[in-house]
Each structure stands twice: as structure tokens, then as C-alpha cells.
Design a protein around this motif. Structure first.
Motif, PDB file in Angstrom:
ATOM      1  N   SER A 266       0.826  -1.211   0.000  1.00 55.76           N
ATOM      2  CA  SER A 266       0.000   0.000   0.000  1.00 55.76           C
ATOM      3  C   SER A 266       0.856   1.255   0.000  1.00 55.76           C
ATOM      4  N   ASP A 267       2.101   1.163   0.450  1.00 58.80           N
ATOM      5  CA  ASP A 267       3.029   2.288   0.309  1.00 58.80           C
ATOM      6  C   ASP A 267       3.467   2.452  -1.139  1.00 58.80           C
ATOM      7  N   THR A 268       3.424   1.350  -1.904  1.00 56.34           N
ATOM      8  CA  THR A 268       3.921   1.370  -3.283  1.00 56.34           C
ATOM      9  C   THR A 268       2.833   1.736  -4.286  1.00 56.34           C
TER      10      THR A 268
ATOM     11  N   LEU B 138     -14.683   6.100  -1.442  1.00 61.43           N
ATOM     12  CA  LEU B 138     -13.565   6.744  -0.751  1.00 61.43           C
ATOM     13  C   LEU B 138     -12.453   7.107  -1.736  1.00 61.43           C
ATOM     14  N   PRO B 139     -11.762   8.246  -1.533  1.00 57.15           N
ATOM     15  CA  PRO B 139     -10.666   8.635  -2.417  1.00 57.15           C
ATOM     16  C   PRO B 139      -9.340   8.035  -1.965  1.00 57.15           C
ATOM     17  N   GLU B 140      -8.313   8.233  -2.767  1.00 52.31           N
ATOM     18  CA  GLU B 140      -6.962   7.885  -2.351  1.00 52.31           C
ATOM     19  C   GLU B 140      -6.508   8.875  -1.282  1.00 52.31           C
ATOM     20  N   SER B 141      -5.578   8.443  -0.456  1.00 53.89           N
ATOM     21  CA  SER B 141      -5.053   9.314   0.591  1.00 53.89           C
ATOM     22  C   SER B 141      -4.307  10.504  -0.021  1.00 53.89           C
ATOM     23  N   PRO B 142      -4.715  11.739   0.296  1.00 51.81           N
ATOM     24  CA  PRO B 142      -3.986  12.887  -0.242  1.00 51.81           C
ATOM     25  C   PRO B 142      -2.553  12.969   0.289  1.00 51.81           C
ATOM     26  N   ARG B 143      -2.325  12.497   1.490  1.00 52.55           N
ATOM     27  CA  ARG B 143      -0.967  12.507   2.035  1.00 52.55           C
ATOM     28  C   ARG B 143      -0.067  11.548   1.257  1.00 52.55           C
ATOM     29  N   TRP B 144      -0.593  10.369   0.923  1.00 52.05           N
ATOM     30  CA  TRP B 144       0.203   9.410   0.147  1.00 52.05           C
ATOM     31  C   TRP B 144       0.506   9.979  -1.239  1.00 52.05           C
ATOM     32  N   LEU B 145      -0.505  10.577  -1.885  1.00 51.80           N
ATOM     33  CA  LEU B 145      -0.295  11.171  -3.201  1.00 51.80           C
ATOM     34  C   LEU B 145       0.754  12.277  -3.136  1.00 51.80           C
ATOM     35  N   TYR B 146       0.703  13.052  -2.078  1.00 52.63           N
ATOM     36  CA  TYR B 146       1.638  14.169  -1.925  1.00 52.63           C
ATOM     37  C   TYR B 146       3.074  13.677  -1.761  1.00 52.63           C
ATOM     38  N   CYS B 147       3.273  12.688  -0.893  1.00 48.29           N
ATOM     39  CA  CYS B 147       4.640  12.215  -0.660  1.00 48.29           C
ATOM     40  C   CYS B 147       5.169  11.415  -1.840  1.00 48.29           C
TER      41      CYS B 147
ATOM     42  N   VAL C 161      -2.001   5.114  17.176  1.00 53.82           N
ATOM     43  CA  VAL C 161      -1.825   6.534  16.897  1.00 53.82           C
ATOM     44  C   VAL C 161      -0.355   6.931  17.035  1.00 53.82           C
ATOM     45  N   TYR C 162       0.259   6.479  18.110  1.00 48.96           N
ATOM     46  CA  TYR C 162       1.647   6.829  18.424  1.00 48.96           C
ATOM     47  C   TYR C 162       2.592   6.338  17.329  1.00 48.96           C
ATOM     48  N   THR C 163       2.391   5.109  16.881  1.00 46.90           N
ATOM     49  CA  THR C 163       3.264   4.541  15.854  1.00 46.90           C
ATOM     50  C   THR C 163       3.131   5.293  14.543  1.00 46.90           C
ATOM     51  N   SER C 164       1.912   5.648  14.169  1.00 50.03           N
ATOM     52  CA  SER C 164       1.719   6.375  12.914  1.00 50.03           C
ATOM     53  C   SER C 164       2.401   7.733  12.941  1.00 50.03           C
ATOM     54  N   GLU C 165       2.577   8.297  14.127  1.00 48.66           N
ATOM     55  CA  GLU C 165       3.251   9.591  14.248  1.00 48.66           C
ATOM     56  C   GLU C 165       4.774   9.453  14.293  1.00 48.66           C
ATOM     57  N   LEU C 166       5.268   8.295  14.640  1.00 46.65           N
ATOM     58  CA  LEU C 166       6.719   8.077  14.722  1.00 46.65           C
ATOM     59  C   LEU C 166       7.344   7.774  13.367  1.00 46.65           C
ATOM     60  N   TYR C 167       6.514   7.366  12.378  1.00 50.41           N
ATOM     61  CA  TYR C 167       7.034   7.044  11.054  1.00 50.41           C
ATOM     62  C   TYR C 167       6.678   8.131  10.050  1.00 50.41           C
ATOM     63  N   PRO C 168       7.583   8.441   9.105  1.00 49.69           N
ATOM     64  CA  PRO C 168       7.257   9.379   8.022  1.00 49.69           C
ATOM     65  C   PRO C 168       6.188   8.796   7.106  1.00 49.69           C
ATOM     66  N   THR C 169       5.463   9.678   6.419  1.00 49.13           N
ATOM     67  CA  THR C 169       4.407   9.232   5.503  1.00 49.13           C
ATOM     68  C   THR C 169       4.942   8.262   4.463  1.00 49.13           C
ATOM     69  N   ALA C 170       6.157   8.503   3.990  1.00 49.63           N
ATOM     70  CA  ALA C 170       6.734   7.681   2.914  1.00 49.63           C
ATOM     71  C   ALA C 170       6.867   6.221   3.291  1.00 49.63           C
TER      72      ALA C 170
ATOM     73  N   VAL D 278       6.061  14.022   9.904  1.00 44.57           N
ATOM     74  CA  VAL D 278       7.163  13.946   8.941  1.00 44.57           C
ATOM     75  C   VAL D 278       6.667  13.221   7.695  1.00 44.57           C
ATOM     76  N   HIS D 279       7.038  13.713   6.517  1.00 40.03           N
ATOM     77  CA  HIS D 279       6.600  13.089   5.274  1.00 40.03           C
ATOM     78  C   HIS D 279       7.711  12.295   4.585  1.00 40.03           C
ATOM     79  N   THR D 280       8.920  12.818   4.600  1.00 36.82           N
ATOM     80  CA  THR D 280      10.029  12.148   3.909  1.00 36.82           C
ATOM     81  C   THR D 280      11.153  11.826   4.891  1.00 36.82           C
ATOM     82  N   LEU D 281      12.016  10.908   4.484  1.00 41.74           N
ATOM     83  CA  LEU D 281      13.120  10.505   5.352  1.00 41.74           C
ATOM     84  C   LEU D 281      14.161  11.602   5.498  1.00 41.74           C
ATOM     85  N   GLU D 282      14.230  12.513   4.528  1.00 39.02           N
ATOM     86  CA  GLU D 282      15.191  13.603   4.633  1.00 39.02           C
ATOM     87  C   GLU D 282      14.899  14.511   5.824  1.00 39.02           C
TER      88      GLU D 282
END
Length: 485
Positions: A104-106, A216-225, A390-399, A460-464
């Protein structure tokens, strides 16, 4: 503007997002029915085994119970198959998390979610029509596979459809409806006793969920990253229109990541092992998720073995979760508690409740006290389970968020696989199951304190955007960015 600024314009939790989260919450009811299915259709009534001449024997069941036990004679040496069917479902959840999390990330959240939901509905009907235990067990494995994909992506979508300040609320709503689903399934099981009819009726709810989910639409955050800003803009303009907000000036800039790679130079799972900060977090989180699942499902699946009415016990173990979720929202939003301290506290409270249960004498007079303590343990571990999502989703970047959650969910499913067998350890020692839950909860609660707080920190969205090192995380500092240097 970036996607966070765009949410401030279109609305963080307007009418559009409320409708989307409501659909995803309804799917949680369906998932709860599938998770608890074996608890009711695997009921074992009182029975008598009569041996005949020639070594043959016959089984006579007493009471009005129609289950896989009575149909396929799963008693004595065959009794383990009931727990095996439950474990196969959780094994499927593990495989689903491993396969569909990175996928789903891909390719996107929406196609994975809809495909898995469609297939689970079909396989759910196969469960109800299984002519043998072997095919029944295979169908439970495959249903679990799809359920693992749905649960993971469903939660991610509830987070990525809304603004950051509503992540805790949206995530809590989905967990709350899962608990309601457990209670509703108990009521359905009380009304429908034949196990095949019950399995088909519970599965029909998935048809409604699928029909609603296609909107339902695609995630705008996923599309953005993924550097698909134009498509993300289209989704967010639809949100703005439904929310009654202006969208004429909505223009997203590039996220700065590498298209299709999540800005890390390789597949998401590989990035979790090579990036030092993500590797450290993943190691801790996998164990914490394992403990949450072991204790949660160990107590829940043991409800059918408690004294008293099976259906009432299952309903109580579902309804007792409901007070946990307002507590989660309250504590997670307070600066003096936040995500980290709240998670650690609830895990330790669950462990202490299980510890107290060990010292309750085994007699009819004290059974109510033991049940009350077990329910308290279920309440507190439910709160911990909700917070860790919730906590885990905030610890990882969107990517790599879904890849990270997928790995954590895999360890969670290992706990689920083992959970059906833990209550059966009462045969060795009545204190053994609760002792395991106690030690697991205390150790996980202590390890949580090694992670950083994320309350009030932008996602955070990207690893950079992550600091390459993880030394400051050990000092329990907040999530770090390059600007913090």
C-alpha cells in the motif's frame, strides 16, 4: 503550500472527513465479527463419549449448541483444532500485514483496501459453506490474510484523511467501533445459533462496507509524498467543497521526496532496517505491539471460557473497552501525559490488573472479583492498543508509514497467534496465563519510555526530514528535524 497547510484551508475534520471516517469505522465492525467468529462458532457444549465394542466410540452432546465442535466432533484429541482455527486466522493477519503494508506504500492505500475487502467478503462466505474442517481452517487463514490488509490500511486512511490535530480522535473512533462490533457480534450469536447461518449473517455486513467504501478517495498525504501533487490537489479540493471551504488558491508544492521511493533510496521495509533512527524505533515498537496483542486477544478470546453465559461474557469484553477510548483522547492530548507516558501507564495498569487476578482464590464466591479484574485488564490494554496505533503512525514518516505499521502489525499478529493457547494454560496452573500477561505488560510499559514524545510535533513526510542519528532519542527528546541541529 505543503499538505499540512492545505488541511488548514480545506478543514481538518469537516463533513467530508467525517463521512469517510464513518465508513472506515463501520468496516471495523465487520473486522470485529471476523476476529471473534471462532469464539462463538467454536463453542464446546457438555458431552459424553461412549465406547463400543471393537474400539469405536460415539459422542453425545447436551444442550442447544450448533458449532464446528458438534459438527466435526472436535473433542478430546481433536479439541486443539478449535484453537488452531483461531491461530490460523491470526497467522493470516501476520501475512497480510507483511504483504500488504509495503504494497500500500507502493501502489496506494485505496486499491489495496478495496481489493482486500472484496476478497474477504467472498472468503467469508466460503467459511460458512465449508464442507470439512480442513477447508474451514484454510478459509480462516485466507480471511485473516485479507483482514490484516484491511485493518492496517483502514487505520492509515483514517489518519491521512484528517488534519494532524485529529489523528488521535479519528484513530480512537475506529478502535471504539471495533469494540462495539464485538458486542454486536455477541448479540447476533445469541439470536442466531446455527454456526453456518451465524457466519453468513456476520459476513453480510462486509457487503455493505464494500459498497460504501468504493466512494472513498486515495489518501492525499500518500499522493503528496509520492510527488503526485496534482492528484492530491483534486482530492483536497473535493474535501474543501464538501466542507464548505474555498479551494481556488489550493496549490501544493513538491514534497521533496523521490517519486515512488518514499525518499529513502529503496523499499520501505529495507529503509526501516538501514535507517538508524527508524531501526531503533521499529525494534522497540514491534515488541510493544506484540505485548498489546497478546494481552488484548488473550483476555478477549478467554471470555468464552469464563464462567457464566458465553454470549454475555463476549459482549462484556467488548463493551468494557468503550470507557477506555475517551480516556485515551483525554490523556493523549494533555502535555503532561502525551502519547508516551499514557501508553506506558496503561500497559503497566493492565499488567497490575492481571497480577491481582492471580491472587484471587478459585471459588464460586470470588469468581466475580476475578472477572472484574480481568475486565479491568481488558479496559486498560484496550486503551494501550488504541494509543500504540496513533503513536506509531506519528513516529514514522508518511513515505514509510504503512511499511512501519506493517512490520509492527506482523509482531502484533504473532501475539494474536499465541493468544488462543494462553487461556488453555489454566490446565497447568490457574495463575500461568495472567502471570504471562503481567510480565509482558510491565516490560513493554518500561520500553515505551525509551521512545520520544510526538504530541504537538508536525508529522514527517520524507526521510530527509529525519535526523540521521538516534542518539538524542535515547534522551527522550521530541521527534527531531534537520532544523533542530
Amino acid at each position: 503550500m505543503d499538505v499540512e497547510e492545505a488541511f488548514q484551508i480545506v478543514g481538518e475534520f469537516g463533513a467530508y472527513q467525517k463521512r469517510a471516517v464513518a465508513i472506515l469505522a463501520l468496516t471495523q465492525v465487520y473486522m470485529a465479527c471476523q476476529s471473534m467468529l471462532v469464539v462463538l462458532i467454536g463453542a464446546t457444549p457438555e458431552f459424553h463419549v461412549e465406547k463400543h465394542d471393537g474400539g469405536q466410540s460415539s459422542v453425545t452432546f447436551f444442550g442447544d449448541v450448533d458449532s464446528i465442535v458438534t459438527e466435526w466432533l472436535l473433542v478430546k484429541q481433536q479439541a486443539y483444532k478449535v484453537s488452531l482455527a483461531g491461530s490460523l486466522f491470526f497467522a493470516g493477519l501476520l501475512l497480510g500485514s507483511f504483504v500488504f503494508g509495503p504494497l500500500s506504500d507502493t501502489i496506494g492505500r485505496r486499491p489495496v483496501y478495496l481489493s482486500a475487502l472484496f476478497l474477504e467478503v467472498l472468503l467469508g462466505y466460503a467459511t460458512a459453506a465449508s464442507p470439512s474442517f480442513e477447508l474451514f481452517a484454510a478459509s480462516r487463514l485466507l480471511v485473516g490474510l485479507m483482514n490484516g490488509a484491511i485493518g492496517l490500511v483502514c487505520f492509515i486512511l483514517t489518519q491521512e484523511y484528517v488534519g494532524k490535530s485529529y489523528w488521535a480522535t479519528a484513530g480512537t473512533l475506529t478502535s471504539m467501533t471495533f469494540a462495539v462490533g464485538i458486542a454486536l457480534f455477541a448479540a447476533l450469536g445469541f439470536a442466531i445459533r446455527p454456526w453456518r447461518t451465524l457466519a453468513a449473517a456476520a459476513n453480510t455486513w462486509g457487503v455493505l462496507c464494500f459498497l460504501l467504501s468504493v466512494t472513498l478517495p486515495e489518501s492525499p498525504r500518500w499522493l503528496y509524498c509520492r510527488d503526485r501533487s496534482r492528484q492530491a490537489e483534486e482530492v483536497m479540493r473535493d474535501m474543501a467543497l464538501a466542507n464548505g471551504r474555498p479551494a481556488s488558491e489550493l496549490t501544493l508544492r513538491r514534497a521533496g521526496g523521490k517519486s515512488g521511493e518514499g525518499s529513502g533510496g529503496g523499499p520501505g521495509v529495507l529503509q526501516l532496517s538501514t535507517h538508524p533512527l527508524l531501526r531503533f524505533r521499529t525494534l522497540l515498537l514491534t515488541y510493544i505491539w506484540y505485548v498489546c496483542s497478546l494481552v488484548y486477544y488473550g483476555l478477549t478470546l478467554g471470555a468464552g471460557d469464563m464462567s457464566g453465559n458465553r454470549y454475555l461474557n463476549v459482549a462484556m469484553y467488548g463493551l468494557v473497552e468503550l470507557p477506555a477510548y475517551p480516556l485515551c483522547v483525554y490523556f493523549m492530548s494533555k502535555p503532561w501525559a502525551g502519547r508516551r507516558k499514557s501508553l506506558s501507564t496503561f500497559l503497566c495498569l493492565a499488567a497490575l490488573a492481571c497480577l491481582c487476578t492471580i491472587f484471587v482464590p478459585e471459588n464460586a464466591e470470588s469468581s466475580a472479583g476475578a472477572t472484574a479484574l480481568a475486565l479491568l485488564g481488558k479496559l486498560t490494554v484496550s486503551a494501550a492498543f488504541n494509543i500504540v496505533y496513533v503513536y506509531t503512525s506519528e513516529l514514522y514518516p508518511t513515505a514509510v508509514r504503512n511499511a512501519g505499521l506493517g512490520i509492527c502489525a506482523m509482531s502484533c499478529r504473532v501475539g494474536g497467534i499465541l493468544a488462543p493457547f494462553v487461556p488453555s494454560m489454566r490446565q497447568l496452573s490457574s495463575a500461568l496465563p495472567f502471570g504471562i500477561f503481567c510480565l509482558s505488560g510491565l516490560s513493554a510499559g518500561a520500553l515505551v519510555l525509551l521512545l520520544p514524545e510526538t504530541l504537538g510535533v508536525p508529522p514527517v513526510h520524507t526521510l530527509e526530514e529525519l535526523v540521521p542519528g538516534c542518539s538524542r532519542v535515547l534522551e527522550n527528546k521530541p521527534l527531531l528535524y534537520e532544523d533542530d541541529k
